[in-house]
Design a protein around this motif. Structure first.
Motif, PDB file in Angstrom:
ATOM      1  N   GLY A 100       0.796  -1.219   0.000  1.00 54.22           N
ATOM      2  CA  GLY A 100       0.000   0.000   0.000  1.00 54.22           C
ATOM      3  C   GLY A 100       0.827   1.267   0.000  1.00 54.22           C
ATOM      4  N   ASN A 101       2.164   1.166  -0.017  1.00 49.82           N
ATOM      5  CA  ASN A 101       3.013   2.364  -0.081  1.00 49.82           C
ATOM      6  C   ASN A 101       2.780   3.093  -1.404  1.00 49.82           C
ATOM      7  N   VAL A 102       3.038   4.401  -1.405  1.00 46.26           N
ATOM      8  CA  VAL A 102       2.787   5.227  -2.583  1.00 46.26           C
ATOM      9  C   VAL A 102       4.073   5.948  -2.971  1.00 46.26           C
ATOM     10  N   ILE A 103       4.354   5.978  -4.288  1.00 37.28           N
ATOM     11  CA  ILE A 103       5.478   6.764  -4.803  1.00 37.28           C
ATOM     12  C   ILE A 103       4.959   7.715  -5.869  1.00 37.28           C
ATOM     13  N   GLN A 104       5.666   8.857  -6.020  1.00 42.69           N
ATOM     14  CA  GLN A 104       5.275   9.852  -7.011  1.00 42.69           C
ATOM     15  C   GLN A 104       6.085   9.630  -8.285  1.00 42.69           C
ATOM     16  N   VAL A 105       5.367   9.421  -9.394  1.00 44.17           N
ATOM     17  CA  VAL A 105       6.030   9.212 -10.684  1.00 44.17           C
ATOM     18  C   VAL A 105       5.378  10.132 -11.711  1.00 44.17           C
ATOM     19  N   THR A 106       6.115  10.389 -12.798  1.00 39.51           N
ATOM     20  CA  THR A 106       5.565  11.167 -13.912  1.00 39.51           C
ATOM     21  C   THR A 106       5.443  10.249 -15.112  1.00 39.51           C
ATOM     22  N   ASP A 107       4.725  10.756 -16.136  1.00 34.53           N
ATOM     23  CA  ASP A 107       4.542   9.923 -17.327  1.00 34.53           C
ATOM     24  C   ASP A 107       5.782   9.844 -18.189  1.00 34.53           C
ATOM     25  N   GLN A 108       6.843  10.524 -17.759  1.00 34.05           N
ATOM     26  CA  GLN A 108       8.104  10.468 -18.501  1.00 34.05           C
ATOM     27  C   GLN A 108       9.170   9.677 -17.762  1.00 34.05           C
ATOM     28  N   ASP A 109       8.821   9.185 -16.575  1.00 32.58           N
ATOM     29  CA  ASP A 109       9.797   8.406 -15.816  1.00 32.58           C
ATOM     30  C   ASP A 109       9.970   7.026 -16.429  1.00 32.58           C
ATOM     31  N   PRO A 110      11.226   6.630 -16.749  1.00 28.96           N
ATOM     32  CA  PRO A 110      11.447   5.272 -17.254  1.00 28.96           C
ATOM     33  C   PRO A 110      11.359   4.269 -16.112  1.00 28.96           C
TER      34      PRO A 110
END
Length: 505
Positions: free
Chosen positions: A8-18
């Motif tokens: 259930g942990n959350v990380i912040q990603v973008t649509d450009q992150d490989p």
């Protein structure tokens, strides 16, 4: 934002992150080194470090440490969608079957599994136990599971296709969670059809069944709907919940006026109600007649069926054993008379200024008419000369009709033949009445019954033999319409039943 399962942990990603960036973020969040990560997202295991995800279909990602005790598998369902599945050790065939059943609702008996690809490469720090190449080519068919060693392990990170070897759905009860039943139920059937089938097989009334989907626990509450409309597919399990039988308090009015209010199990039969009355009141079951709105309820009728949409009382008549089962409350045994050996040859009797032919050869059972028609009982006189005395007639009929008339009196509404005008027909002549009586059998002997009546001469029309071509008919009628049922008691009154043992008439 990406939610990591199962933690259930959350990380912040973008649509450009490989993928490599996402893996680094996971390493920082969960402390799982990149080289030991097994990551499932966007319907497949991710391996390409340079892969980017500009249009994520889901913000869920499943991640396990390849060195841990939990395996992450990709299951391709029969509809070709792919879903992740976590499997605890031991990673064996039997555990995989159970996990698929619990997670997706497909019965173990229906599962066929085939390996789609090998496990991804990762460094576990130890060599996994290998399984034979034959098993890789055709991965764990359900019918082969008994042939495999229970120690055979599944490779972490495998993609496995699930297919179904049947067109049927399966059933499981909460009371037997480890038993799955195939009774040829198809997704195209309605909920009601399934309930009816269960009712017949288990001899349990339909109202006690509730059906649920196994995984989501959605109740199949609308009986007219098809199973497929609840997204149920072949091979899946329906959970059956059987509720305890319902009890219902019912008011029972005995012929004595006493009221009982037993709690009845609605799945029992009327015979069970009679047993309750016997145990409480000492009245034998064969002497009881249970009535609903005046109609007798048979012993084998279900209480549920009899009382459905019914909130009224039931009446219980007490009947005596004999050729005619009569309620003691309608009888006056002190006036019974045995005419079986009486021979009135040459004698003349009169009642109400008409010839009275006594019912020789019968056992006469007197009816209780005391006070039934008011305080003046001269209509029942025996002088033959009293102007208020009514003459005697007979009415031949069937056994059940005789019992009904003894209990309720004549009912014009129940008559349907009026050859000489509307009214109640009787006759002063025994041989004519006998021709209209139906035989019935009791304890190996044949009998027939006649109602013995008094007829009000004010409302009496006499049809002679020349017109009837049979004998003298008496028609009791208040007017051309015959009168109503309420009028009949002022026209003709039954006061005895004459029971004859059958001889050739």
């Amino acid at each position: 934002m990406l939610s990591l399962q199962p933690t259930g942990n959350v990380i912040q990603v973008t649509d450009q992150d490989p993928l490599s960036t996402i893996q680094q973020l996971i390493q920082e969040e969960l402390k799982i080194p990149v080289e030991h990560q097994l990551l499932f997202m966007e319907d497949e295991f991710q391996k390409d470090d340079q892969q980017i995800f500009p249009n994520l279909k889901s913000n869920l990602a499943h991640i396990v440490d390849a060195r841990g005790s939990i395996a992450l598998l990709c299951i391709e369902l029969p509809n070709k969608t792919r879903q992740p599945l976590l499997l605890d050790r031991p990673w064996m065939v039997s555990n995989l079957n159970k996990a698929i059943e619990q997670r997706f609702g497909y019965a173990i008996l229906a599962q066929q599994l085939q390996l789609q690809n090998g496990a991804p490469t990762y460094n576990t720090g130890r060599r996994p136990k290998k399984i034979g190449q034959t098993i890789f080519r055709n991965f764990f068919k359900t019918e082969d599971t008994q042939k495999l060693s229970r120690q055979t392990q599944i490779v972490n990170g495998s993609t496995i296709a699930l297919s179904i070897n049947t067109s049927n759905l399966f059933l499981r009860t909460m009371s037997s969670p480890n038993q799955t039943y195939d009774i040829s139920i198809l997704p195209s059937m309605s909920v009601q059809t399934v309930i009816n089938s269960l009712s017949q097989r288990l001899n349990i009334l339909p109202y006690r069944f509730k059906l649920f989907t196994l995984v989501s626990r959605v109740e199949l509450a609308e009986n007219h709907r098809l199973l497929s409309s609840y997204d149920l597919e072949a091979g899946q399990i329906i959970e059956v919940v059987i509720s305890p039988p319902v009890k219902r308090k019912v008011q029972i009015i005995l012929s004595s006026g006493k009221i009982l209010e037993p709690d009845l199990v609605v799945e029992h039969r009327i015979s069970a109600l009679k047993n309750i009355i016997r145990d409480r009141e000492g009245i034998e079951t064969h002497n009881q007649v249970v009535l609903k709105e005046g109609n007798e309820l048979p012993d084998d009728a279900l209480i549920f069926d009899c009382l459905q949409d019914w909130n009224g009382s039931l009446n219980v008549k007490i009947v005596l054993s004999g050729p005619l089962a009569l309620d003691p409350s309608v009888l006056a045994p002190e006036f019974d008379f045995d005419f079986t050996d009486i021979n009135d040859c040459g004698q003349v009797f009169t009642r109400g200024d008409h010839v009275y032919e006594r019912p020789s050869g019968c056992m006469r059972i007197a009816l209780n008419v005391a006070g039934k028609y008011g305080t003046d009982s001269r209509w029942l006189g025996m002088t033959g000369t009293d102007p208020e005395e009514w003459p005697v007639s007979y009415h031949g009929t069937a056994q059940m009709n005789a019992m009904s008339i003894a209990d309720e009196g004549f009912k014009l509404s129940k008559c349907d033949r009026f050859a000489f005008g509307r009214g109640i027909y009787s006759t002063p002549q025994l041989h004519v009445a006998k021709d209209y009586a139906s035989e019935f059998e009791y304890q190996g002997n044949k009998y027939f019954a006649l109602l013995q009546n008094r007829v009000n001469p004010k409302y009496l029309t006499i049809i002679d033999k020349q017109e009837t071509l049979h004998g003298e008919y008496w028609v009791s009628s208040k007017d051309k319409a015959g009168g109503s049922d309420d009028d009949i008691k002022d026209l003709i009154r039954p006061y005895a039943i004459c029971i004859f043992k059958y001889q050739s008439r």
